[in-house]
Design a protein around this motif. Structure first.
Motif, PDB file in Angstrom:
ATOM      1  N   SER A 257      44.442  36.980  46.768  1.00 54.10           N
ATOM      2  CA  SER A 257      44.057  36.878  48.164  1.00 54.10           C
ATOM      3  C   SER A 257      43.464  38.217  48.587  1.00 54.10           C
TER       4      SER A 257
ATOM      5  N   TYR B 232      33.354  35.378  43.518  1.00 51.94           N
ATOM      6  CA  TYR B 232      34.264  34.234  43.479  1.00 51.94           C
ATOM      7  C   TYR B 232      35.688  34.769  43.337  1.00 51.94           C
TER       8      TYR B 232
ATOM      9  N   ASP C 211      37.722  30.637  46.889  1.00 52.19           N
ATOM     10  CA  ASP C 211      36.756  30.988  47.928  1.00 52.19           C
ATOM     11  C   ASP C 211      35.681  31.917  47.366  1.00 52.19           C
TER      12      ASP C 211
ATOM     13  N   LEU D  51      40.182  35.618  52.288  1.00 48.18           N
ATOM     14  CA  LEU D  51      39.724  34.646  51.299  1.00 48.18           C
ATOM     15  C   LEU D  51      40.763  34.536  50.194  1.00 48.18           C
ATOM     16  N   ASN D  52      40.945  33.317  49.699  1.00 46.09           N
ATOM     17  CA  ASN D  52      41.952  33.021  48.685  1.00 46.09           C
ATOM     18  C   ASN D  52      41.299  32.396  47.454  1.00 46.09           C
TER      19      ASN D  52
END
Length: 115
Positions: free
Chosen positions: A67, A62, A83, A79-80
């Motif tokens: 980022s 997670y 995400d 993914l940030n």
């Protein structure tokens, strides 16, 4: 912290656990675990790399902060915060931190090599 004591494995106070410096802008903190499950916090400075690797464990990660450019097999995606990525058994994966961040990793079974 002594994880052999059940209370210390079920009620975790973050500030009682030490970070393990892994070098090159990466550090980790092993949180609660038993034989089947482990949670690990991994902190990255901007530009730090989680080298491409694989393992027999299932892994969910997670993005708690920051980022990351995530490589999963042949796929690459940014993914940030908020995400998630899932690394199936033996699939090669890794990250490049684009903005200082924190991953919360969950492994099944636990990572004996982290202890």
């Amino acid at each position: 912290m002594n994880f052999k004591d059940l209370t210390n494995r079920t009620l975790i106070t973050d500030n009682k656990l030490d970070w393990q410096e892994l070098g090159e802008g990466v550090k980790r903190k092993v949180m609660p675990f038993d034989d089947n499950l482990m949670l690990v916090k991994v902190s990255f400075e901007k530009g730090a790399i989680g080298t491409i690797h694989n393992h027999p464990h299932l892994q969910l990660s997670y993005v708690a902060k920051g980022s990351f450019e995530v490589t999963m097999g042949d796929d690459i995606k940014i993914l940030n915060e908020g995400d998630v990525f899932f690394a199936p058994t033996l699939v090669y994966h890794g990250v490049v931190c684009l903005e200082a961040g924190l991953l919360i990793d969950i492994f099944n079974p636990h990572r004996e090599d982290f202890l």
